[in-house]
Motif scaffolding. Sequence first.
Motif, PDB file in Angstrom:
ATOM      1  N   SER A 169      -3.437  -4.019 -30.917  1.00  0.00           N
ATOM      2  CA  SER A 169      -4.718  -4.610 -30.518  1.00  0.00           C
ATOM      3  C   SER A 169      -5.513  -4.990 -31.758  1.00  0.00           C
ATOM      4  CB  SER A 169      -5.533  -3.634 -29.659  1.00  0.00           C
ATOM      5  OG  SER A 169      -6.028  -2.567 -30.455  1.00  0.00           O
ATOM      6  N   GLU A 170      -6.515  -5.838 -31.567  1.00  0.00           N
ATOM      7  CA  GLU A 170      -7.390  -6.235 -32.671  1.00  0.00           C
ATOM      8  C   GLU A 170      -8.142  -5.029 -33.229  1.00  0.00           C
ATOM      9  OE1 GLU A 170      -7.741  -8.925 -34.323  1.00  0.00           O
ATOM     10  OE2 GLU A 170      -6.618 -10.383 -33.122  1.00  0.00           O
ATOM     11  N   GLY A 171      -8.521  -4.103 -32.332  1.00  0.00           N
ATOM     12  CA  GLY A 171      -9.230  -2.906 -32.768  1.00  0.00           C
ATOM     13  C   GLY A 171      -8.381  -2.045 -33.686  1.00  0.00           C
ATOM     14  N   VAL A 172      -7.099  -1.901 -33.341  1.00  0.00           N
ATOM     15  CA  VAL A 172      -6.171  -1.129 -34.169  1.00  0.00           C
ATOM     16  C   VAL A 172      -6.000  -1.810 -35.530  1.00  0.00           C
ATOM     17  CG1 VAL A 172      -3.764  -0.396 -34.413  1.00  0.00           C
ATOM     18  CG2 VAL A 172      -4.948  -0.101 -32.237  1.00  0.00           C
ATOM     19  N   LYS A 173      -5.839  -3.124 -35.506  1.00  0.00           N
ATOM     20  CA  LYS A 173      -5.679  -3.879 -36.755  1.00  0.00           C
ATOM     21  C   LYS A 173      -6.892  -3.701 -37.661  1.00  0.00           C
ATOM     22  CE  LYS A 173      -5.452  -8.555 -38.657  1.00  0.00           C
ATOM     23  NZ  LYS A 173      -5.297 -10.005 -38.391  1.00  0.00           N
ATOM     24  N   LYS A 174      -8.078  -3.888 -37.114  1.00  0.00           N
ATOM     25  CA  LYS A 174      -9.295  -3.813 -37.927  1.00  0.00           C
ATOM     26  C   LYS A 174      -9.456  -2.439 -38.568  1.00  0.00           C
ATOM     27  CE  LYS A 174     -14.268  -4.685 -37.870  1.00  0.00           C
ATOM     28  NZ  LYS A 174     -14.533  -3.528 -38.766  1.00  0.00           N
ATOM     29  N   ALA A 175      -9.259  -1.388 -37.761  1.00  0.00           N
ATOM     30  CA  ALA A 175      -9.426  -0.031 -38.282  1.00  0.00           C
ATOM     31  C   ALA A 175      -8.406   0.263 -39.385  1.00  0.00           C
ATOM     32  CB  ALA A 175      -9.296   0.979 -37.152  1.00  0.00           C
ATOM     33  N   PHE A 176      -7.166  -0.168 -39.170  1.00  0.00           N
ATOM     34  CA  PHE A 176      -6.102   0.072 -40.149  1.00  0.00           C
ATOM     35  C   PHE A 176      -6.373  -0.703 -41.443  1.00  0.00           C
ATOM     36  CE2 PHE A 176      -1.909  -0.555 -42.061  1.00  0.00           C
ATOM     37  CZ  PHE A 176      -1.366   0.718 -41.974  1.00  0.00           C
ATOM     38  N   CYS A 177      -6.725  -1.968 -41.298  1.00  0.00           N
ATOM     39  CA  CYS A 177      -6.985  -2.809 -42.474  1.00  0.00           C
ATOM     40  C   CYS A 177      -8.202  -2.322 -43.255  1.00  0.00           C
ATOM     41  CB  CYS A 177      -7.180  -4.264 -42.050  1.00  0.00           C
ATOM     42  SG  CYS A 177      -5.670  -5.062 -41.463  1.00  0.00           S
ATOM     43  N   ASP A 178      -9.228  -1.894 -42.545  1.00  0.00           N
ATOM     44  CA  ASP A 178     -10.424  -1.373 -43.218  1.00  0.00           C
ATOM     45  C   ASP A 178     -10.103  -0.120 -44.019  1.00  0.00           C
ATOM     46  OD1 ASP A 178     -11.894  -3.403 -42.140  1.00  0.00           O
ATOM     47  OD2 ASP A 178     -12.907  -2.186 -40.618  1.00  0.00           O
ATOM     48  N   PHE A 179      -9.272   0.751 -43.442  1.00  0.00           N
ATOM     49  CA  PHE A 179      -8.975   2.030 -44.097  1.00  0.00           C
ATOM     50  C   PHE A 179      -8.052   1.845 -45.299  1.00  0.00           C
ATOM     51  CE2 PHE A 179      -7.114   6.161 -44.817  1.00  0.00           C
ATOM     52  CZ  PHE A 179      -8.167   7.033 -44.571  1.00  0.00           C
ATOM     53  N   TYR A 180      -7.022   1.001 -45.138  1.00  0.00           N
ATOM     54  CA  TYR A 180      -6.014   0.868 -46.197  1.00  0.00           C
ATOM     55  C   TYR A 180      -6.204  -0.382 -47.064  1.00  0.00           C
ATOM     56  CZ  TYR A 180      -3.635   4.823 -44.164  1.00  0.00           C
ATOM     57  OH  TYR A 180      -3.334   6.089 -43.719  1.00  0.00           O
ATOM     58  N   LYS A 181      -7.293  -1.112 -46.829  1.00  0.00           N
ATOM     59  CA  LYS A 181      -7.653  -2.264 -47.665  1.00  0.00           C
ATOM     60  C   LYS A 181      -6.527  -3.297 -47.745  1.00  0.00           C
ATOM     61  CE  LYS A 181     -11.326   0.153 -48.506  1.00  0.00           C
ATOM     62  NZ  LYS A 181     -12.525  -0.077 -47.666  1.00  0.00           N
ATOM     63  N   ILE A 182      -5.966  -3.627 -46.580  1.00  0.00           N
ATOM     64  CA  ILE A 182      -4.945  -4.666 -46.517  1.00  0.00           C
ATOM     65  C   ILE A 182      -5.356  -5.690 -45.461  1.00  0.00           C
ATOM     66  CG2 ILE A 182      -3.090  -3.107 -47.238  1.00  0.00           C
ATOM     67  CD1 ILE A 182      -2.182  -3.010 -44.324  1.00  0.00           C
ATOM     68  N   THR A 183      -4.688  -6.825 -45.444  1.00  0.00           N
ATOM     69  CA  THR A 183      -5.045  -7.878 -44.486  1.00  0.00           C
ATOM     70  C   THR A 183      -3.861  -8.389 -43.672  1.00  0.00           C
ATOM     71  OG1 THR A 183      -4.745  -9.543 -46.227  1.00  0.00           O
ATOM     72  CG2 THR A 183      -6.985  -8.686 -45.896  1.00  0.00           C
ATOM     73  N   ASP A 184      -2.638  -8.179 -44.167  1.00  0.00           N
ATOM     74  CA  ASP A 184      -1.465  -8.784 -43.533  1.00  0.00           C
ATOM     75  C   ASP A 184      -0.928  -7.920 -42.391  1.00  0.00           C
ATOM     76  OD1 ASP A 184       0.581 -10.488 -42.954  1.00  0.00           O
ATOM     77  OD2 ASP A 184       1.878  -9.839 -44.602  1.00  0.00           O
ATOM     78  N   VAL A 185      -1.637  -7.937 -41.273  1.00  0.00           N
ATOM     79  CA  VAL A 185      -1.216  -7.222 -40.066  1.00  0.00           C
ATOM     80  C   VAL A 185      -1.295  -8.197 -38.895  1.00  0.00           C
ATOM     81  CG1 VAL A 185      -1.747  -5.350 -38.452  1.00  0.00           C
ATOM     82  CG2 VAL A 185      -1.994  -4.974 -40.918  1.00  0.00           C
ATOM     83  N   GLU A 186      -0.241  -8.264 -38.102  1.00  0.00           N
ATOM     84  CA  GLU A 186      -0.219  -9.173 -36.951  1.00  0.00           C
ATOM     85  C   GLU A 186      -0.455  -8.397 -35.658  1.00  0.00           C
ATOM     86  OE1 GLU A 186       2.421 -12.781 -35.002  1.00  0.00           O
ATOM     87  OE2 GLU A 186       2.840 -12.027 -37.007  1.00  0.00           O
ATOM     88  N   VAL A 187      -1.245  -8.975 -34.766  1.00  0.00           N
ATOM     89  CA  VAL A 187      -1.544  -8.331 -33.485  1.00  0.00           C
ATOM     90  C   VAL A 187      -0.605  -8.858 -32.403  1.00  0.00           C
ATOM     91  CG1 VAL A 187      -3.263  -8.005 -31.668  1.00  0.00           C
ATOM     92  CG2 VAL A 187      -3.956  -7.963 -34.073  1.00  0.00           C
ATOM     93  N   ILE A 188       0.103  -7.930 -31.754  1.00  0.00           N
ATOM     94  CA  ILE A 188       0.937  -8.264 -30.600  1.00  0.00           C
ATOM     95  C   ILE A 188       0.646  -7.237 -29.508  1.00  0.00           C
ATOM     96  CG2 ILE A 188       3.270  -8.543 -29.694  1.00  0.00           C
ATOM     97  CD1 ILE A 188       4.198  -9.362 -32.438  1.00  0.00           C
ATOM     98  N   PRO A 189      -0.098  -7.618 -28.474  1.00  0.00           N
ATOM     99  CA  PRO A 189      -0.391  -6.678 -27.381  1.00  0.00           C
ATOM    100  C   PRO A 189       0.890  -6.144 -26.741  1.00  0.00           C
ATOM    101  CG  PRO A 189      -1.781  -8.616 -27.225  1.00  0.00           C
ATOM    102  CD  PRO A 189      -0.745  -8.920 -28.271  1.00  0.00           C
ATOM    103  N   ASN A 190       0.785  -4.997 -26.128  1.00  0.00           N
ATOM    104  CA  ASN A 190       1.954  -4.338 -25.545  1.00  0.00           C
ATOM    105  C   ASN A 190       2.642  -5.193 -24.482  1.00  0.00           C
ATOM    106  OD1 ASN A 190       1.757  -2.089 -27.122  1.00  0.00           O
ATOM    107  ND2 ASN A 190       0.671  -0.857 -25.613  1.00  0.00           N
ATOM    108  N   ILE A 191       3.958  -5.102 -24.485  1.00  0.00           N
ATOM    109  CA  ILE A 191       4.789  -5.785 -23.490  1.00  0.00           C
ATOM    110  C   ILE A 191       5.026  -4.821 -22.330  1.00  0.00           C
ATOM    111  CG2 ILE A 191       6.970  -6.972 -23.080  1.00  0.00           C
ATOM    112  CD1 ILE A 191       5.289  -8.276 -25.273  1.00  0.00           C
ATOM    113  N   VAL A 192       4.701  -5.232 -21.127  1.00  0.00           N
ATOM    114  CA  VAL A 192       4.938  -4.370 -19.967  1.00  0.00           C
ATOM    115  C   VAL A 192       5.870  -5.076 -18.986  1.00  0.00           C
ATOM    116  CG1 VAL A 192       2.765  -3.113 -20.143  1.00  0.00           C
ATOM    117  CG2 VAL A 192       2.853  -5.207 -18.803  1.00  0.00           C
ATOM    118  N   ASN A 193       6.660  -4.281 -18.303  1.00  0.00           N
ATOM    119  CA  ASN A 193       7.609  -4.807 -17.323  1.00  0.00           C
ATOM    120  C   ASN A 193       6.898  -4.916 -15.970  1.00  0.00           C
ATOM    121  OD1 ASN A 193       9.741  -5.357 -15.578  1.00  0.00           O
ATOM    122  ND2 ASN A 193      11.182  -4.109 -16.747  1.00  0.00           N
TER     123      ASN A 193
END
Length: 382
Positions: A169-193
Amino acid sequence: MKKSLLIVVDERKMGGVSILLEDMINLGVFSDYDTDILVLHNNGSRLNNVKANVIYGTKFFNTIDLTIKEVLKTKKMNLIFSKVRLVFEMKTGLIKKRIVRERKKILNKRYDIEIAFKDGFTAIFTAFGDSLKKIHWLHYEYGKCNPNIKYNKLFNELLPKFDKIIAVSEGVKKAFCDFYKITDVEVIPNIVNIQKIKELSKQKGLIKYEDGKLNTVLVGRIHPVKGYDRFLKVVKRLYDDGFKEKIVINVIGDGPDLENVKSLNNDLNLDIHFWGKMDNPYKEIKNMDLLIFPSLYEAFGLVALEALILGVPVFATKTAATEKIISNNINGLVVENSEEGIYNGMKELLMNFDKIKEFKNNLKDYSYDIDEEIKKIKNILN
């Protein structure tokens, strides 16, 4: 000849990550590859019916998914020693050489692609391996729950070893990037059957629907971060306000906090129905008026999405996940993430059942597109 793919998880207990992986494999997301799943600690009952070869880790990994408190509670000296050794090697960095040795015992080839499909130890295992391409899949809301915080120096060292990092999710990306000072993370929402969910929901449910009441359900792993304790305190307040005869609360699932939650239910003299773990919760969810999702934090919120797919409104606390999945006041209610927020929101619905009917009506045309996300994953793997 197909390229080889290794997907690494730490365990296979009931939970969103295991269900997500099962769905992705059975939907053919990885069908272009010769796929193996490595479960480092053979703990749990998921992943039994997947279209992939499942292999298991050595005894060294038997405590990677257990806290020190959980290990001490077992009173098993072999597990306690194993956990102490693991912590020591993580703290000193010796884990890097250990992983190389353990991989030789488990794996008989070098993989073209390896996915650390869960946060925490799986990332360490994959990063210090020898696969040609490495991918890390993020499921945690790092701003509130960082599984790497105790070994941050080690984690910072391994991050550059990944060719791609994916967040659910975008929220997961933002929190991770803010903490580890990186930018190259792609968002792919979960795939459900979606087809599987709808087919399983057609089976006959066990839980009796009580007319004239708000029939609700909570589903998933019962863990402190899921907010069951504060929800029960809210239920007590609602009972005291005279709503006891207007609501039915069912709980499906198990987990490390189950006994504490049951004890609190008894202490507060509540009438909550505990049904334990179910392999098919969908046949129960479909008959409910409302799914309740009171998590302290949540990266994606798979069960909330599954409820919406089945036409069941969701009541949820505000997290990185729920704001994206639920259309507030259209197909569910998203409230302030606090005991007071839950209390006010539940009271509002109990005083106005028509709002639930409105939410259900709005879900008649609900759809969730997975095709584009599957294409993104295949492009990354290629």
